[in-house]
Motif scaffolding. Structure first.
Motif, PDB file in Angstrom:
ATOM      1  N   GLU A 115       9.888  -1.906  -0.888  1.00  0.00           N
ATOM      2  CA  GLU A 115       9.756  -1.240  -2.185  1.00  0.00           C
ATOM      3  C   GLU A 115       8.277  -0.995  -2.492  1.00  0.00           C
ATOM      4  O   GLU A 115       7.875   0.109  -2.863  1.00  0.00           O
ATOM      5  CB  GLU A 115      10.387  -2.157  -3.253  1.00  0.00           C
ATOM      6  CG  GLU A 115      10.656  -1.507  -4.595  1.00  0.00           C
ATOM      7  CD  GLU A 115      11.675  -0.378  -4.504  1.00  0.00           C
ATOM      8  OE1 GLU A 115      12.697  -0.556  -3.817  1.00  0.00           O
ATOM      9  OE2 GLU A 115      11.424   0.682  -5.135  1.00  0.00           O
ATOM     10  N   ARG A 116       7.471  -2.045  -2.306  1.00  0.00           N
ATOM     11  CA  ARG A 116       6.050  -1.929  -2.656  1.00  0.00           C
ATOM     12  C   ARG A 116       5.328  -0.932  -1.752  1.00  0.00           C
ATOM     13  O   ARG A 116       4.328  -0.346  -2.143  1.00  0.00           O
ATOM     14  CB  ARG A 116       5.366  -3.304  -2.576  1.00  0.00           C
ATOM     15  CG  ARG A 116       5.761  -4.183  -3.758  1.00  0.00           C
ATOM     16  CD  ARG A 116       5.390  -5.604  -3.534  1.00  0.00           C
ATOM     17  NE  ARG A 116       3.972  -5.842  -3.720  1.00  0.00           N
ATOM     18  CZ  ARG A 116       3.388  -7.005  -3.491  1.00  0.00           C
ATOM     19  NH1 ARG A 116       4.087  -8.014  -3.068  1.00  0.00           N
ATOM     20  NH2 ARG A 116       2.107  -7.144  -3.692  1.00  0.00           N
ATOM     21  N   LEU A 117       5.835  -0.757  -0.541  1.00  0.00           N
ATOM     22  CA  LEU A 117       5.187   0.194   0.375  1.00  0.00           C
ATOM     23  C   LEU A 117       5.938   1.536   0.425  1.00  0.00           C
ATOM     24  O   LEU A 117       5.710   2.344   1.323  1.00  0.00           O
ATOM     25  CB  LEU A 117       5.072  -0.422   1.773  1.00  0.00           C
ATOM     26  CG  LEU A 117       3.967  -1.479   1.840  1.00  0.00           C
ATOM     27  CD1 LEU A 117       4.177  -2.458   2.970  1.00  0.00           C
ATOM     28  CD2 LEU A 117       2.597  -0.815   1.968  1.00  0.00           C
ATOM     29  N   HIS A 118       6.821   1.736  -0.546  1.00  0.00           N
ATOM     30  CA  HIS A 118       7.572   2.995  -0.656  1.00  0.00           C
ATOM     31  C   HIS A 118       8.303   3.352   0.639  1.00  0.00           C
ATOM     32  O   HIS A 118       8.268   4.491   1.104  1.00  0.00           O
ATOM     33  CB  HIS A 118       6.632   4.137  -1.074  1.00  0.00           C
ATOM     34  CG  HIS A 118       5.963   3.862  -2.382  1.00  0.00           C
ATOM     35  ND1 HIS A 118       6.613   3.927  -3.579  1.00  0.00           N
ATOM     36  CD2 HIS A 118       4.719   3.475  -2.665  1.00  0.00           C
ATOM     37  CE1 HIS A 118       5.790   3.585  -4.541  1.00  0.00           C
ATOM     38  NE2 HIS A 118       4.627   3.304  -4.019  1.00  0.00           N
ATOM     39  N   SER A 131       6.945   9.553   9.757  1.00  0.00           N
ATOM     40  CA  SER A 131       5.664  10.276   9.772  1.00  0.00           C
ATOM     41  C   SER A 131       4.550   9.280  10.067  1.00  0.00           C
ATOM     42  O   SER A 131       4.764   8.055  10.023  1.00  0.00           O
ATOM     43  CB  SER A 131       5.420  10.921   8.410  1.00  0.00           C
ATOM     44  OG  SER A 131       5.030   9.928   7.474  1.00  0.00           O
ATOM     45  N   GLY A 132       3.353   9.800  10.337  1.00  0.00           N
ATOM     46  CA  GLY A 132       2.216   8.923  10.638  1.00  0.00           C
ATOM     47  C   GLY A 132       1.956   7.935   9.505  1.00  0.00           C
ATOM     48  O   GLY A 132       1.763   6.735   9.740  1.00  0.00           O
ATOM     49  N   GLY A 133       2.010   8.428   8.268  1.00  0.00           N
ATOM     50  CA  GLY A 133       1.742   7.566   7.116  1.00  0.00           C
ATOM     51  C   GLY A 133       2.828   6.521   6.927  1.00  0.00           C
ATOM     52  O   GLY A 133       2.558   5.381   6.538  1.00  0.00           O
ATOM     53  N   LYS A 163      -2.806   9.008  -2.680  1.00  0.00           N
ATOM     54  CA  LYS A 163      -2.020   8.164  -3.593  1.00  0.00           C
ATOM     55  C   LYS A 163      -1.584   6.876  -2.864  1.00  0.00           C
ATOM     56  O   LYS A 163      -1.733   5.779  -3.384  1.00  0.00           O
ATOM     57  CB  LYS A 163      -0.799   8.962  -4.074  1.00  0.00           C
ATOM     58  CG  LYS A 163       0.046   8.254  -5.085  1.00  0.00           C
ATOM     59  CD  LYS A 163       0.970   9.250  -5.793  1.00  0.00           C
ATOM     60  CE  LYS A 163       1.965   8.545  -6.694  1.00  0.00           C
ATOM     61  NZ  LYS A 163       3.094   7.982  -5.940  1.00  0.00           N
ATOM     62  N   ALA A 164      -1.075   7.064  -1.644  1.00  0.00           N
ATOM     63  CA  ALA A 164      -0.634   5.895  -0.865  1.00  0.00           C
ATOM     64  C   ALA A 164      -1.824   4.975  -0.582  1.00  0.00           C
ATOM     65  O   ALA A 164      -1.677   3.749  -0.557  1.00  0.00           O
ATOM     66  CB  ALA A 164       0.006   6.356   0.443  1.00  0.00           C
ATOM     67  N   TRP A 169      -4.441  -0.235  -1.611  1.00  0.00           N
ATOM     68  CA  TRP A 169      -5.569  -1.042  -2.104  1.00  0.00           C
ATOM     69  C   TRP A 169      -5.060  -2.078  -3.110  1.00  0.00           C
ATOM     70  O   TRP A 169      -5.504  -3.227  -3.104  1.00  0.00           O
ATOM     71  CB  TRP A 169      -6.619  -0.165  -2.781  1.00  0.00           C
ATOM     72  CG  TRP A 169      -7.369   0.742  -1.855  1.00  0.00           C
ATOM     73  CD1 TRP A 169      -7.220   0.838  -0.500  1.00  0.00           C
ATOM     74  CD2 TRP A 169      -8.380   1.685  -2.224  1.00  0.00           C
ATOM     75  NE1 TRP A 169      -8.076   1.795  -0.007  1.00  0.00           N
ATOM     76  CE2 TRP A 169      -8.789   2.324  -1.034  1.00  0.00           C
ATOM     77  CE3 TRP A 169      -8.959   2.062  -3.433  1.00  0.00           C
ATOM     78  CZ2 TRP A 169      -9.775   3.316  -1.035  1.00  0.00           C
ATOM     79  CZ3 TRP A 169      -9.929   3.042  -3.424  1.00  0.00           C
ATOM     80  CH2 TRP A 169     -10.344   3.664  -2.242  1.00  0.00           C
ATOM     81  N   GLY A 170      -4.136  -1.666  -3.963  1.00  0.00           N
ATOM     82  CA  GLY A 170      -3.572  -2.589  -4.951  1.00  0.00           C
ATOM     83  C   GLY A 170      -2.894  -3.766  -4.268  1.00  0.00           C
ATOM     84  O   GLY A 170      -3.030  -4.921  -4.687  1.00  0.00           O
TER      85      GLY A 170
END
Ligand SMILES: Nc1ncnc2c1ncn2[C@@H]1O[C@H](COP(=O)(O)OP(=O)(O)OP(=O)(O)O)[C@@H](O)[C@H]1O
Length: 302
Positions: A115-118, A131-133, A163-164, A169-170
């Motif tokens: 969840e935190r890493l979408h 995808s790469g991201g 945004k990611a 960073w958070g």
């Protein structure tokens, strides 16, 4: 007490020395950034600290253990996200998280991490279809799932959109709040400036400086500031007046623009002068020296 120490660390490939006698002390609970040009020896160094690569010489202690001799013990304490992490093509995101969770005694909740890493909506997608991201975010999740006390993150946010990147960073700041020691290899100076408590600058297999981001900026740029504005009046006719102000170092004119550099209270001196003389300074911008400036200065000195 430092969480990680290295003394006289060396590594050569085919007779070419790429890590050339590195000493390091990384404190418990700090975010320590490793910076330097391509091929400077950053990845080789953090891989030796992680136990992924064997050193030729020197000593390393990670939480009191030697990564070469105590690999099994450290595998429970250290989370590693390496450049180009690969998984089997058909392995789904949730399967990877479940597999990695099974390696640890007290893993964090995989669902929370996804969840935190979408990644929740991609949980059934096979690795090859990410995808790469998304691959990058999965690699971060796998590094953190075991609740590590030391996290080694190599090019953490390469390939992530802005945004990611901010969201990641958070997550890393949250690790610091939990007392995790973080080694962060990065080419993004903004990232190092934002996150790092201290940083090491690598050049040709050696560390040339260890400092705080602010310390390095001051050390390399003398706290230089640049003020730029456009004048209605002829800038050349007032150049000497600006040159005479306290803390001003250089004054340049480009068309109607005036570019002034200086240190200390130069901004105050310049703006007070503008107000006093009634000059019309339009689009006034101030640029404070950044880590980018400091590292570029370091490069030009080598
Ligand atoms: N397995 C290997 N075999 C031979 N040479 C290697 C190997 N791994 C790295 N090197 C070389 O060692 C040097 C240091 O590489 P390293 O990956 O540590 O640098 P880096 O600072 O992390 O660079 P980058 O910013 O490009 O990731 C480079 O010249 C690289 O080509």
């Amino acid at each position: 007490m430092p969480a990680i120490t290295a003394r006289g660390l060396r590594k050569s490939y085919a007779g070419r020395t790429v890590v050339d006698g590195i000493d390091l002390d990384i404190n418990e609970g700090e975010i320590f950034a490793v910076l330097g040009h391509n091929g400077a020896g950053k990845t080789t160094t953090v891989e030796m600290i992680s136990g992924v690569r064997h050193r030729d010489a020197g000593e390393i202690s990670v939480l009191g253990f030697d990564p070469d001799r105590d690999a099994e013990k450290l595998s429970h304490l250290v989370g590693v996200q390496l450049q180009d992490s690969q998984l089997p093509d058909k392995m789904r995101v949730r399967e990877a998280i479940e597999l990695y969770s099974s390696f640890y005694r007290d893993p964090v909740s995989g669902d929370d991490l996804l969840e935190r890493l979408h990644l929740t909506e991609h949980r059934n997608r096979p690795f090859a279809k990410l995808s790469g991201g998304q691959k990058q975010r999965l690699a971060i999740a796998l590094a953190l799932v075991g609740r590590p006390r030391v996290a080694v993150l190599d090019e953490l946010t390469t390939g992530l959109d802005p945004k990611a990147r901010r969201e990641t960073w958070g997550l890393i700041e949250g690790l610091r709040d939990d007392g995790v020691t973080v080694i962060l290899v990065t080419h993004f100076m903004e990232e190092a400036e934002f996150l790092a408590d201290r940083l090491a600058l690598f050049e040709n297999g050696k560390i040339v400086t260890v400092d705080t981001p602010a310390g390095l900026i001051n050390q390399r740029t003398d706290g230089r500031q640049e003020i730029k504005f456009r004048l209605d009046e002829d800038p050349k006719s007032v150049m000497d007046d600006f040159r005479a102000l306290a803390d001003v170092r250089t004054v340049q004119v480009q068309g109607q623009n005036m570019i002034i550099t200086g240190t200390g209270d130069v901004i105050l001196a310049v703006t007070a002068h503008i107000a006093r003389t009634g000059l019309t300074a339009r689009d006034l911008r101030v640029h404070q020296a950044t880590l980018d400036d400091a590292v570029l200065t370091a490069g030009s000195q080598s």
